[in-house]
Design a protein around this motif. Structure first.
Motif, mmCIF file in Angstrom:
data_model
loop_
_atom_site.group_PDB
_atom_site.id
_atom_site.type_symbol
_atom_site.label_atom_id
_atom_site.label_comp_id
_atom_site.label_asym_id
_atom_site.label_seq_id
_atom_site.Cartn_x
_atom_site.Cartn_y
_atom_site.Cartn_z
ATOM 1 N N MET A 1 -4.293 9.865 4.631
ATOM 2 C CA MET A 1 -3.864 9.150 3.425
ATOM 3 C C MET A 1 -2.330 9.110 3.365
ATOM 4 N N SER A 2 -1.808 7.984 2.878
ATOM 5 C CA SER A 2 -0.353 7.882 2.770
ATOM 6 C C SER A 2 0.105 8.408 1.409
ATOM 7 N N LEU A 3 1.396 8.613 1.297
ATOM 8 C CA LEU A 3 1.970 9.080 0.038
ATOM 9 C C LEU A 3 1.650 8.103 -1.089
ATOM 10 N N LYS A 4 1.757 6.818 -0.758
ATOM 11 C CA LYS A 4 1.466 5.775 -1.739
ATOM 12 C C LYS A 4 0.010 5.871 -2.215
ATOM 13 N N ASP A 5 -0.921 6.021 -1.266
ATOM 14 C CA ASP A 5 -2.346 6.135 -1.623
ATOM 15 C C ASP A 5 -2.593 7.304 -2.560
ATOM 16 N N LEU A 298 1.618 13.640 4.534
ATOM 17 C CA LEU A 298 1.478 12.309 3.952
ATOM 18 C C LEU A 298 2.491 11.295 4.471
ATOM 19 N N ALA A 299 3.648 11.769 4.907
ATOM 20 C CA ALA A 299 4.661 10.817 5.371
ATOM 21 C C ALA A 299 5.658 11.502 6.296
ATOM 22 N N ILE A 320 10.841 2.953 2.618
ATOM 23 C CA ILE A 320 10.296 3.660 3.786
ATOM 24 C C ILE A 320 9.157 4.587 3.371
ATOM 25 N N MET A 321 9.387 5.348 2.277
ATOM 26 C CA MET A 321 8.389 6.349 1.871
ATOM 27 C C MET A 321 7.111 5.716 1.313
ATOM 28 N N TYR A 322 7.287 4.602 0.588
ATOM 29 C CA TYR A 322 6.132 4.018 -0.113
ATOM 30 C C TYR A 322 5.761 2.659 0.451
ATOM 31 N N GLY A 323 6.335 2.349 1.621
ATOM 32 C CA GLY A 323 5.945 1.159 2.370
ATOM 33 C C GLY A 323 5.950 -0.143 1.599
#
Ligand SMILES: Nc1ncnc2c1ncn2[C@@H]1O[C@H](COP(=O)(O)OP(=O)(O)O)[C@@H](O)[C@H]1O
Ligand SMILES: [Mg+2]
Length: 324
Positions: A1-5, A298-299, A320-323
């Motif tokens: 899972m990404s930070l955004k997710d 997460l990232a 960059i962090m939240y795409g």
């Protein structure tokens, strides 16, 4: 899972903290996360109790001790001035003494007592704690991003909440027991409300405030604590230890964000051995981070070409962090 997710899937987690050793990127990630959430239309407060005035540096605005300062649409930053809070508290005590005894000036003896008490580290801690509780209990924002000072302090803060709570529970219990006797006595004396009732009321007020804030800090549904890690042996070891301690205090760990990763694309260019070796070394530590923290990672955030200060750099990092 990404930070955004993680943010999108847990919209109720409104208390966000980045923790880790000094200099790893806590303030930077707090600011970038605040920027991203605000640009998603959420009202965000990024706040700090760090006397180093780090938000002032990153946002390049004079923030220290000024209450919530608007940075852009939906984004506010606040740096709590603990010394200022202590001074205000001292003045309050002086005023009470003057009013109560109708004195023209605070007697020297009492003044030196007030001064000595304020020099106690516990006093500063409790001033900070009080200020944080004030901000959080008010509830004016969708998100609170608490820019933490280094881990030791965060742990101290949390353990203090627990200790405070236990202490107050005991005292409250004692007071309640005593009140039964006191009520008997005062009924005999025909007094209605005793002074002790006021003390008990005060204690219960403090207890309720502390409960509110430590409940938030340890509430998995509302809080996420992210560790900032860099690909270095010492930091990985420390983070493992800290994660264990945090688990003991029931702090819900939201995940791990790796900072200062040297961009791998550089290898496509002609790079000196020095840099090639550093990248190889980081590869080893990144593998270690993945095997230790697994899905929690997460990232990976690259080392940028310059310090992250000012909104354009914060925006770049948020992208960059939240795409986006
Ligand atoms: N990915 C990055 N690329 C470039 N500089 C960074 C990066 N992350 C952090 N920095 C810089 O490193 C310094 C320390 O970061 P900071 O967020 O203040 O650390 P902390 O709050 O954990 O002490 C700052 O000058 C910041 O601009
Ligand atoms: Mg910082």
């Amino acid at each position: 899972m990404s930070l955004k997710d993680v943010f999108l899937k847990n919209p109720d987690r409104r208390y966000i903290m980045f923790g880790g050793k000094g200099g790893l990127g806590k303030t930077t990630f707090s600011a970038a996360t605040g920027y991203w959430l605000a640009s998603q239309g959420k009202r965000v407060l990024v706040f700090s109790v760090d006397p180093q005035a780090s938000l002032t540096d990153i946002f390049q605005r004079d923030i220290f001790g000024k209450g919530p300062v608007k940075i852009m649409d939906n984004l506010w930053a606040q740096e709590i001035d603990a010394d200022g809070h202590i001074k205000a508290y001292q003045n309050e005590i002086r005023k009470k003494i003057l009013d109560m005894y109708g004195l023209p000036a605070v007697p020297e003896e009492i003044e030196s007592y007030i001064q000595a008490a304020s020099a106690e580290p516990a006093m500063e801690e409790s001033a900070i704690f009080d200020a944080v509780v004030d901000v959080v209990v008010k509830g004016d924002y969708d998100y609170y991003i608490y820019d933490l000072v280094p881990l030791g302090h965060a742990l101290y803060y949390l353990s203090m909440a627990k200790v405070y709570d236990e202490w107050i529970n005991k005292v409250t219990h004692l007071r309640e027991e005593m009140r039964e006797y006191e009520e008997m006595v005062s009924r005999l004396k025909r007094e209605k409300e005793t002074e002790q009732d006021q003390i008990l009321g005060e204690l219960q007020y403090i207890k309720q405030r502390i409960n509110a804030s430590s409940a938030i800090l340890t509430d998995k549904a509302k809080t996420a604590f992210f560790f900032v890690v860099v690909p270095e042996q010492m930091i990985i070891t420390d983070t493992k230890k800290a994660a264990g301690l945090f688990a003991q205090f029931d702090v819900p760990i939201g995940g791990y964000v790796v900072n200062r990763v040297i961009p791998r694309e550089l290898l496509e260019q002609k790079v000196p051995d020095y840099l090639r070796n550093r990248i190889q070394m980081q590869d080893g530590y990144l593998a270690d981070i993945r095997s230790t923290f697994g899905e929690g990672v997460l990232a990976l955030v690259p080392e940028l070409e310059r310090d992250v200060t000012g909104l354009p750099m914060i925006e770049k990092l948020a992208g960059i962090m939240y795409g986006s």
